[in-house]
Write a protein that holds these residues in place. Sequence first.
Motif, PDB file in Angstrom:
ATOM      1  N   PHE A 179       5.201   0.971   7.130  1.00 57.90           N
ATOM      2  CA  PHE A 179       5.326  -0.560   7.200  1.00 57.90           C
ATOM      3  C   PHE A 179       5.488  -1.082   5.905  1.00 57.90           C
ATOM      4  CE2 PHE A 179       3.915  -0.491  12.249  1.00 57.90           C
ATOM      5  CZ  PHE A 179       5.071   0.330  12.420  1.00 57.90           C
ATOM      6  N   CYS A 180       4.601  -1.145   5.091  1.00 58.08           N
ATOM      7  CA  CYS A 180       4.874  -1.678   3.747  1.00 58.08           C
ATOM      8  C   CYS A 180       6.194  -1.227   3.018  1.00 58.08           C
ATOM      9  CB  CYS A 180       3.540  -1.149   2.825  1.00 58.08           C
ATOM     10  SG  CYS A 180       2.246  -1.997   3.314  1.00 58.08           S
ATOM     11  N   LYS A 181       6.482  -0.008   3.443  1.00 65.41           N
ATOM     12  CA  LYS A 181       7.989   0.146   2.851  1.00 65.41           C
ATOM     13  C   LYS A 181       9.046  -0.460   3.478  1.00 65.41           C
ATOM     14  CE  LYS A 181       6.440   4.565   0.679  1.00 65.41           C
ATOM     15  NZ  LYS A 181       6.162   5.881   0.855  1.00 65.41           N
ATOM     16  N   PHE A 182       8.971  -0.853   4.692  1.00 65.87           N
ATOM     17  CA  PHE A 182      10.033  -1.895   5.549  1.00 65.87           C
ATOM     18  C   PHE A 182       9.691  -3.145   4.487  1.00 65.87           C
ATOM     19  CE2 PHE A 182       9.759   0.592   9.763  1.00 65.87           C
ATOM     20  CZ  PHE A 182      10.457   1.409   9.151  1.00 65.87           C
ATOM     21  N   GLY A 206      -6.185   3.064  20.438  1.00 63.08           N
ATOM     22  CA  GLY A 206      -5.086   3.862  20.409  1.00 63.08           C
ATOM     23  C   GLY A 206      -4.109   3.465  19.389  1.00 63.08           C
ATOM     24  N   GLN A 207      -4.467   3.019  18.063  1.00 67.02           N
ATOM     25  CA  GLN A 207      -3.740   2.431  16.963  1.00 67.02           C
ATOM     26  C   GLN A 207      -3.352   3.702  16.236  1.00 67.02           C
ATOM     27  OE1 GLN A 207      -5.441  -0.435  14.493  1.00 67.02           O
ATOM     28  NE2 GLN A 207      -3.589  -0.658  13.033  1.00 67.02           N
ATOM     29  N   GLU A 208      -1.925   4.101  15.940  1.00 66.23           N
ATOM     30  CA  GLU A 208      -1.430   5.152  15.319  1.00 66.23           C
ATOM     31  C   GLU A 208      -0.987   4.655  13.927  1.00 66.23           C
ATOM     32  OE1 GLU A 208       1.391   6.885  17.761  1.00 66.23           O
ATOM     33  OE2 GLU A 208      -0.155   7.791  19.222  1.00 66.23           O
ATOM     34  N   VAL A 209      -0.383   3.573  13.693  1.00 67.24           N
ATOM     35  CA  VAL A 209      -0.081   3.212  12.576  1.00 67.24           C
ATOM     36  C   VAL A 209      -0.991   2.069  11.895  1.00 67.24           C
ATOM     37  CG1 VAL A 209       1.801   1.842  11.176  1.00 67.24           C
ATOM     38  CG2 VAL A 209       2.538   3.518  13.147  1.00 67.24           C
ATOM     39  N   MET A 210      -1.401   2.472  10.722  1.00 66.40           N
ATOM     40  CA  MET A 210      -2.759   1.474  10.271  1.00 66.40           C
ATOM     41  C   MET A 210      -2.387   0.414   9.309  1.00 66.40           C
ATOM     42  SD  MET A 210      -5.014   2.901  11.833  1.00 66.40           S
ATOM     43  CE  MET A 210      -6.455   2.091  11.334  1.00 66.40           C
ATOM     44  N   HIS A 211      -1.280  -0.225   9.777  1.00 72.06           N
ATOM     45  CA  HIS A 211      -0.554  -1.560   9.268  1.00 72.06           C
ATOM     46  C   HIS A 211      -0.687  -2.444  10.653  1.00 72.06           C
ATOM     47  CE1 HIS A 211       1.993  -3.848   6.320  1.00 72.06           C
ATOM     48  NE2 HIS A 211       1.810  -4.702   7.363  1.00 72.06           N
ATOM     49  N   MET A 216       0.888  -1.384  -0.047  1.00 72.08           N
ATOM     50  CA  MET A 216      -0.206  -0.098  -0.060  1.00 72.08           C
ATOM     51  C   MET A 216       0.834   1.102  -0.062  1.00 72.08           C
ATOM     52  SD  MET A 216      -2.921   1.223   2.698  1.00 72.08           S
ATOM     53  CE  MET A 216      -3.655   2.812   2.569  1.00 72.08           C
ATOM     54  N   GLU A 217       0.491   2.239  -0.721  1.00 65.73           N
ATOM     55  CA  GLU A 217       1.326   3.380  -0.753  1.00 65.73           C
ATOM     56  C   GLU A 217       1.448   4.315   0.483  1.00 65.73           C
ATOM     57  OE1 GLU A 217       0.309   6.090  -4.337  1.00 65.73           O
ATOM     58  OE2 GLU A 217      -0.041   4.134  -5.363  1.00 65.73           O
ATOM     59  N   ASP A 218       2.383   5.035   0.711  1.00 66.88           N
ATOM     60  CA  ASP A 218       2.313   5.878   1.819  1.00 66.88           C
ATOM     61  C   ASP A 218       2.053   5.127   3.176  1.00 66.88           C
ATOM     62  OD1 ASP A 218       2.895   7.914   0.383  1.00 66.88           O
ATOM     63  OD2 ASP A 218       0.770   8.380   0.168  1.00 66.88           O
ATOM     64  N   CYS A 219       2.570   3.655   3.091  1.00 70.80           N
ATOM     65  CA  CYS A 219       2.468   3.091   4.260  1.00 70.80           C
ATOM     66  C   CYS A 219       3.916   2.825   4.516  1.00 70.80           C
ATOM     67  CB  CYS A 219       1.413   1.875   4.342  1.00 70.80           C
ATOM     68  SG  CYS A 219       1.571   0.550   5.827  1.00 70.80           S
ATOM     69  N   LYS A 235      11.220  -2.990   1.403  1.00 73.22           N
ATOM     70  CA  LYS A 235      12.797  -2.577   1.507  1.00 73.22           C
ATOM     71  C   LYS A 235      12.873  -1.149   0.781  1.00 73.22           C
ATOM     72  CE  LYS A 235      14.880  -6.834   2.665  1.00 73.22           C
ATOM     73  NZ  LYS A 235      13.763  -8.131   2.718  1.00 73.22           N
ATOM     74  N   GLU A 236      11.895  -0.502   0.515  1.00 71.89           N
ATOM     75  CA  GLU A 236      12.011   0.923   0.025  1.00 71.89           C
ATOM     76  C   GLU A 236      12.511   1.639   1.086  1.00 71.89           C
ATOM     77  OE1 GLU A 236       8.248   2.215  -1.668  1.00 71.89           O
ATOM     78  OE2 GLU A 236       9.115   4.368  -1.891  1.00 71.89           O
ATOM     79  N   ILE A 237      12.515   1.487   2.226  1.00 69.44           N
ATOM     80  CA  ILE A 237      12.999   2.182   3.234  1.00 69.44           C
ATOM     81  C   ILE A 237      13.575   1.101   4.236  1.00 69.44           C
ATOM     82  CG2 ILE A 237      12.669   3.356   5.742  1.00 69.44           C
ATOM     83  CD1 ILE A 237      10.142   4.654   4.540  1.00 69.44           C
TER      84      ILE A 237
END
Length: 111
Positions: free
Chosen positions: A6-9, A91-96, A1-4, A12-14
């Motif tokens: 955790f997806c970028k982890f 209290g979920q902040e990261v929606m992954h 998913m774009e702009d997530c 390996k994009e990040i």
Amino acid sequence: MEDCIFCKFVSKEIPTEIIYENENVIAFKDINPKAKIHFLIIPKKHYETILDIDDENTMKDMFKAIKEIAKKYNMDEKGFRIINNCKEYGGQEVMHMHLHMLGGEKLSLNI
Ligand code: AMP
Ligand code: ZN
């Protein structure tokens, strides 16, 4: 998913230090640790919350990750805590969807 992030982890994009991986799951260190050990265990596929996971292999691999990380990081004898914050009230902040795995010391925080 774009702009997530955790997806970028996962993609390996990040770059991040992956402390554990299996077929459907990765784990890495929380950037703001609340205990001596604070890992986040996430499905490779983007599910917003724990309620959205509909794949049994992913469910199994989340539990497999808990067991194998506990062994690998010597938390199997003394124990640890698993937390999932779900949506607004949780209290979920990261929606992954992610499981917090806390340990390495006696935890004082309470639910
Ligand atoms: P929550 O969504 O409230 O269950 O928690 C999100 C968790 O993700 C918090 O403990 C943050 O410290 C952690 N976090 C946010 N961004 C990053 C990041 N870039 N790398 C590692 N952990 C992160
Ligand atoms: Zn994602």
